[in-house]
Design a protein around this motif. Sequence first.
Motif, PDB file in Angstrom:
ATOM      1  N   GLU A  90       0.823  -1.204   0.000  1.00 38.22           N
ATOM      2  CA  GLU A  90       0.000   0.000   0.000  1.00 38.22           C
ATOM      3  C   GLU A  90       0.865   1.265   0.000  1.00 38.22           C
ATOM      4  O   GLU A  90       0.537   2.251  -0.665  1.00 38.22           O
ATOM      5  CB  GLU A  90      -0.940   0.001   1.215  1.00 38.22           C
ATOM      6  N   ARG A  91       1.960   1.229   0.726  1.00 33.92           N
ATOM      7  CA  ARG A  91       2.850   2.400   0.742  1.00 33.92           C
ATOM      8  C   ARG A  91       3.532   2.578  -0.617  1.00 33.92           C
ATOM      9  O   ARG A  91       3.680   3.698  -1.106  1.00 33.92           O
ATOM     10  CB  ARG A  91       3.890   2.254   1.862  1.00 33.92           C
ATOM     11  N   LEU A  92       3.932   1.481  -1.242  1.00 31.26           N
ATOM     12  CA  LEU A  92       4.591   1.563  -2.547  1.00 31.26           C
ATOM     13  C   LEU A  92       3.622   2.007  -3.641  1.00 31.26           C
ATOM     14  O   LEU A  92       3.957   2.845  -4.474  1.00 31.26           O
ATOM     15  CB  LEU A  92       5.197   0.203  -2.908  1.00 31.26           C
ATOM     16  N   VAL A  93       2.426   1.427  -3.625  1.00 30.86           N
ATOM     17  CA  VAL A  93       1.468   1.723  -4.688  1.00 30.86           C
ATOM     18  C   VAL A  93       0.944   3.158  -4.583  1.00 30.86           C
ATOM     19  O   VAL A  93       0.395   3.695  -5.545  1.00 30.86           O
ATOM     20  CB  VAL A  93       0.306   0.703  -4.664  1.00 30.86           C
ATOM     21  N   SER A  94       1.136   3.781  -3.429  1.00 35.82           N
ATOM     22  CA  SER A  94       0.715   5.179  -3.279  1.00 35.82           C
ATOM     23  C   SER A  94       1.623   6.122  -4.073  1.00 35.82           C
ATOM     24  O   SER A  94       1.269   7.278  -4.320  1.00 35.82           O
ATOM     25  CB  SER A  94       0.712   5.584  -1.804  1.00 35.82           C
ATOM     26  N   THR A  95       2.795   5.626  -4.481  1.00 37.27           N
ATOM     27  CA  THR A  95       3.742   6.453  -5.229  1.00 37.27           C
ATOM     28  C   THR A  95       3.725   6.151  -6.725  1.00 37.27           C
ATOM     29  O   THR A  95       4.100   6.994  -7.534  1.00 37.27           O
ATOM     30  CB  THR A  95       5.176   6.253  -4.712  1.00 37.27           C
ATOM     31  N   SER A  96       3.298   4.937  -7.094  1.00 35.49           N
ATOM     32  CA  SER A  96       3.283   4.548  -8.501  1.00 35.49           C
ATOM     33  C   SER A  96       2.457   3.280  -8.648  1.00 35.49           C
ATOM     34  O   SER A  96       2.317   2.510  -7.696  1.00 35.49           O
ATOM     35  CB  SER A  96       4.711   4.304  -9.001  1.00 35.49           C
ATOM     36  N   PHE A  97       1.933   3.055  -9.857  1.00 37.40           N
ATOM     37  CA  PHE A  97       1.139   1.842 -10.087  1.00 37.40           C
ATOM     38  C   PHE A  97       1.996   0.594  -9.893  1.00 37.40           C
ATOM     39  O   PHE A  97       3.152   0.548 -10.305  1.00 37.40           O
ATOM     40  CB  PHE A  97       0.559   1.832 -11.502  1.00 37.40           C
ATOM     41  N   LEU A  98       1.393  -0.417  -9.270  1.00 37.52           N
ATOM     42  CA  LEU A  98       2.087  -1.676  -9.028  1.00 37.52           C
ATOM     43  C   LEU A  98       1.059  -2.792  -9.033  1.00 37.52           C
ATOM     44  O   LEU A  98       0.020  -2.695  -8.377  1.00 37.52           O
ATOM     45  CB  LEU A  98       2.800  -1.619  -7.673  1.00 37.52           C
ATOM     46  N   GLY A  99       1.322  -3.855  -9.787  1.00 38.72           N
ATOM     47  CA  GLY A  99       0.390  -4.972  -9.874  1.00 38.72           C
ATOM     48  C   GLY A  99       0.230  -5.690  -8.547  1.00 38.72           C
ATOM     49  O   GLY A  99       1.197  -5.855  -7.794  1.00 38.72           O
TER      50      GLY A  99
END
Length: 254
Positions: A90-99
Motif C-alpha cells: 500500500e505504501r509503494l502503490v501510493s507512489t506509482s502503479f504496481l500490480g
Amino acid sequence: MQKTHHILWTGGFDSTFRVLDLVLNKKRLVQPHYIIDEERPSTNKELETIHTIIAHVGIMDMKAAERIKPLIIVNKKDITSEQEDKDKFERLVSTSFLGTQYVWLPAYLKQNGIAEIESGAHKDDNIETFIADYVKKIEDNDDYYYMLKNEYADTDLSIFARFQFPLLDYSKLDMERIAKESGFHHLMEMTWFCYRPQKDGQPCGLCNPCKYAKEEGMERRVPRPRIDDFIMFYSLKYLRKAKRNLVNGSGSKK
C-alpha cells in the motif's frame, strides 16, 4: 542437479517468451505456475493458450516440451497474504502503479516452500522503472537476471525479494526479434494478453492490457473495437466505479 526455473506463466507475451527461450534455446528446466483469479474473465483463455503452446512446442522439439514440468494451478483465494506485505504494498502503490501480484505471490511462495519465482517485467514496463535503481545483476552461465539488492531487505521494497527479473533489458520488440531468429515466433503469435476476451475469442481492444500491447509495438495484434463493444466496455466500467463508491461510502444519497 540442473536448476529449475519457477515462472508465473499467464500465457502472455513476456512470460511465454521466457519459457520458450529457456526450454528451446538454453535447454533449461521450467516449472510453470498459474494462479486462478475467479474475477479475471480471461482465465479460461489463458489456460487454453498455455496448453496449446506446450502442445506446439512438442511438435517442434519433444525434448524441449519435456523440459516444461506439469503446470501447477492454484486458486488465488487459497493464498493468504501477510499483513506486513499488504502494508508495504500500500505504501509503494501510493507512489506509482504496481500490480497486486507483488503482494500475494510472496505469500504463495512462502506457503509452498518456493525460494524464488521469475517475473515477466520487461524494459519500458512500469515495474522496470519502479525497481531499476534497486536491483543487481546475477550471472547464471549463459543466462542472467536481476534481483533486489541486499541493502533493501529491510525496506518496503523487500516484497520484491523473492522475485527474479530476467527480462528487464528486453523490450517486447527485442523478444519478438529473438523469437524470429530462434524459430519460435509462430508460437509467440499464440500468446494472449486481453483481460476481457470477446465472445468470438478475439481481444477486446479496450482493456489496459490491450492498450499496453499497442503502446509496446504490438498494435497489429489488437483489433479495432466495434462500437457496441466500446459502449458496453465503458458502461460496465462506469457501473463498477459506481459500485466501488457505494461500497466505500463515497456515494451520495439525496
